[in-house]
Motif scaffolding. Structure first.
Motif, PDB file in Angstrom:
ATOM      1  N   LYS A  32      34.428  40.412  40.246  1.00 59.48           N
ATOM      2  CA  LYS A  32      35.675  39.440  40.091  1.00 59.48           C
ATOM      3  C   LYS A  32      36.610  40.440  39.293  1.00 59.48           C
ATOM      4  CE  LYS A  32      33.097  36.244  38.598  1.00 59.48           C
ATOM      5  NZ  LYS A  32      32.564  34.940  38.075  1.00 59.48           N
TER       6      LYS A  32
ATOM      7  N   VAL B  15      41.302  41.669  49.560  1.00 56.44           N
ATOM      8  CA  VAL B  15      41.758  40.188  48.996  1.00 56.44           C
ATOM      9  C   VAL B  15      43.631  40.533  49.098  1.00 56.44           C
ATOM     10  CG1 VAL B  15      39.841  39.939  47.470  1.00 56.44           C
ATOM     11  CG2 VAL B  15      41.917  41.097  46.736  1.00 56.44           C
TER      12      VAL B  15
ATOM     13  N   ALA C 202      33.539  30.647  39.193  1.00 59.48           N
ATOM     14  CA  ALA C 202      33.297  31.490  40.506  1.00 59.48           C
ATOM     15  C   ALA C 202      34.475  31.992  41.431  1.00 59.48           C
ATOM     16  CB  ALA C 202      32.436  30.691  41.336  1.00 59.48           C
ATOM     17  N   ASP C 203      35.555  31.201  41.356  1.00 59.03           N
ATOM     18  CA  ASP C 203      36.701  31.699  42.138  1.00 59.03           C
ATOM     19  C   ASP C 203      37.616  32.164  41.587  1.00 59.03           C
ATOM     20  OD1 ASP C 203      37.288  29.218  40.853  1.00 59.03           O
ATOM     21  OD2 ASP C 203      38.300  28.074  42.432  1.00 59.03           O
ATOM     22  N   TRP C 204      37.473  32.767  40.284  1.00 61.85           N
ATOM     23  CA  TRP C 204      38.532  33.570  39.491  1.00 61.85           C
ATOM     24  C   TRP C 204      38.368  34.888  39.487  1.00 61.85           C
ATOM     25  CZ3 TRP C 204      41.588  32.133  34.706  1.00 61.85           C
ATOM     26  CH2 TRP C 204      41.917  30.707  34.451  1.00 61.85           C
ATOM     27  N   GLN C 205      39.394  35.736  39.252  1.00 60.23           N
ATOM     28  CA  GLN C 205      39.403  37.200  39.019  1.00 60.23           C
ATOM     29  C   GLN C 205      39.967  37.402  37.677  1.00 60.23           C
ATOM     30  OE1 GLN C 205      40.568  39.466  42.605  1.00 60.23           O
ATOM     31  NE2 GLN C 205      41.908  37.548  42.946  1.00 60.23           N
TER      32      GLN C 205
ATOM     33  N   LYS D 200      43.965  30.740  38.787  1.00 62.30           N
ATOM     34  CA  LYS D 200      42.815  31.365  39.521  1.00 62.30           C
ATOM     35  C   LYS D 200      42.416  32.865  38.846  1.00 62.30           C
ATOM     36  CE  LYS D 200      41.913  28.007  42.216  1.00 62.30           C
ATOM     37  NZ  LYS D 200      40.580  27.175  41.777  1.00 62.30           N
TER      38      LYS D 200
ATOM     39  N   LYS E 138      42.376  26.983  33.542  1.00 64.11           N
ATOM     40  CA  LYS E 138      41.575  25.693  34.640  1.00 64.11           C
ATOM     41  C   LYS E 138      42.493  24.694  34.685  1.00 64.11           C
ATOM     42  CE  LYS E 138      37.151  25.650  33.727  1.00 64.11           C
ATOM     43  NZ  LYS E 138      35.868  25.891  32.744  1.00 64.11           N
TER      44      LYS E 138
END
Length: 432
Positions: A250, A322, A214-217, A176, A171
């Motif tokens: 995710k 994606v 929330a925007d991670w995989q 990400k 982070k």
């Protein structure tokens, strides 16, 4: 403290000036050839210029085998040195804009300083990688008999906590994604209960998954064997897909080209994961026998081309939900790692460009008519096209070197780094 020598942009421009006349001649000739079949060379060149693959931080150091490691001169001593080498690869190839760090190998007391140097060098940070396949000096529990699937709850908790720490570090870096590969498995029949081990894996991963922003995989990596030669918990793409499905949207599957049995149809696996909307990304390398971690395209360039055929086809059909994450994952035992990584990045560009040249209408017609020979001929027509002028022009226009390896050797970069980085008595090979 990082070194001071960096290849100057003016030196790249000077070397390019010598090669540019021949490049223009070859580029124009190829453009005329492609135009006869209705292909615009500029469209392909722009696509190649936009292609990027992440450099693994561990890849810029010399790798090794089970028997020995032969260190090279001027090897990076820490993560800051690694970033310098990664930036050199990007400066020359313009195809490697991001770096993938591996913890705790790349752990630095001041993670902000790592991010700052990355920004200064024009590098972004791709997925962060956790390490629960070897014991560290300060850890309480051993991973000798597993990590996320260990029978001991305290050992599993320690492995989970490490992965969560990797997320926190990522982070700060601006990453990400988290890549998770475990070596958990068994070497003797009866050593491990197959079902319970998989259940423990999923339980551990659910805890890690819950900590993802929330925007991670999270990328799950499967590996057929090594070091667990009798059974491996996450050993194949089917188990990988099941785990990713159980975890949630995710979670995605990562395909390492070396993590399959010889002669496995990897391109079909790629097509399946795209169709199931679970393809997360790739670790590119090549293999002769197993997980050899050889330079991409050095053994089976046609297979690499066929993988990109599936990716380009899916993109054309709008089937990619994606954008896949691309990373090199190689062990350089007998070559200069910087040279090998540059060559591999350009190899990916080459096969991507060729896949963009495939006559899709002709291929689909051959498939519809069950014309096997013509379908193969259509693929081979693109594969046999020398796209070197496209790659060279894309690099030149982006400020890179027309001949990256040639400019690298001419600059004496490795010799300069040998003077700046005194040899160390003990270094970790850093092989995944």
């Amino acid at each position: 403290m990082t070194g001071t020598y960096r290849i100057a942009q003016s030196d790249i421009a000077d070397q390019n000036a010598k090669a540019l006349p021949a490049l223009k001649e070859d580029y124009d000739a190829l453009g005329r050839k492609l135009a006869r079949s209705g292909t615009d060379i500029e469209t392909i060149t722009k696509a190649v210029a936009g292609f990027g693959v992440a450099i693994p931080s561990w890849g810029v150091g010399t790798g090794g085998t089970r028997f020995a490691r032969f260190a090279g001169i001027g090897e990076p001593r820490n993560v800051l040195d690694k970033l310098e080498d990664c930036a050199t690869i990007q400066k020359l190839t313009r195809a490697t804009p991001t770096v993938s760090l591996h913890f705790p190998w790349d752990k630095n007391k001041d993670v902000d300083a790592v991010k700052q140097l990355g920004d200064e060098l024009g590098l972004g940070f791709d997925a962060v990688n956790s390490n629960t396949f070897q014991d560290q000096a300060d850890q309480k529990q051993s991973y000798k008999f597993g990590s996320l699937t260990h029978t001991d709850a305290a050992t599993r908790a320690q492995a989970v906590e490490h992965n969560i720490e990797c997320i926190e570090l990522g982070k700060v870096l601006g990453s990400k994604a988290l890549t998770v590969w475990i070596s958990d498995g068994s070497n003797f029949a009866g050593q491990q209960h197959f079902t319970r081990a998989l259940e423990r894996y999923l339980e551990s991963m659910k805890t890690i998954y819950a900590k993802l922003p929330a925007d991670w995989q999270v990328f799950i990596e499967h590996k057929m064997f090594e070091p667990a030669f009798y059974s491996t918990v996450i050993s194949d793409w089917g188990t990988n897909y099941w785990a990713a499905t159980q975890l949630g949207p995710k979670a995605r599957c990562l395909v390492d080209l070396g993590h399959h049995a010889p002669n496995t149809n990897i391109e079909q696996i790629v097509a399946r994961l795209i169709h199931f909307k679970k393809l997360g990304g790739f670790h590119f390398n090549d293999s002769k026998y197993g997980d050899d971690d050889l330079d991409a395209g050095s053994v089976n360039p046609f297979q690499l081309f066929l993988v990109f055929n599936e990716l380009v086809d899916a993109a054309d059909r709008g089937a990619l939900d994606v954008a896949p994450a691309y990373m090199l994952d190689q062990s350089h035992n007998v070559t200069d790692p910087v040279e090998s990584l540059m060559a591999s990045a350009m190899e990916l560009q080459r096969r991507y460009a060729q896949a963009c040249l495939i006559d899709r209408a002709r291929l689909e017609q051959a498939q519809a008519e069950n014309d096997a020979l013509m379908a193969l001929d259509t693929l081979k027509a693109a594969f046999n096209t020398d796209v070197s002028p496209i790659l060279g022009m894309a690099r030149h226009r982006s400020g890179g070197a027309i001949d990256p390896v040639g400019v690298y050797r001419w600059s004496g970069y490795r010799r300069h780094k040998a003077n700046e980085r005194p040899a160390q008595a003990k270094q970790s090979a850093g092989i995944v």
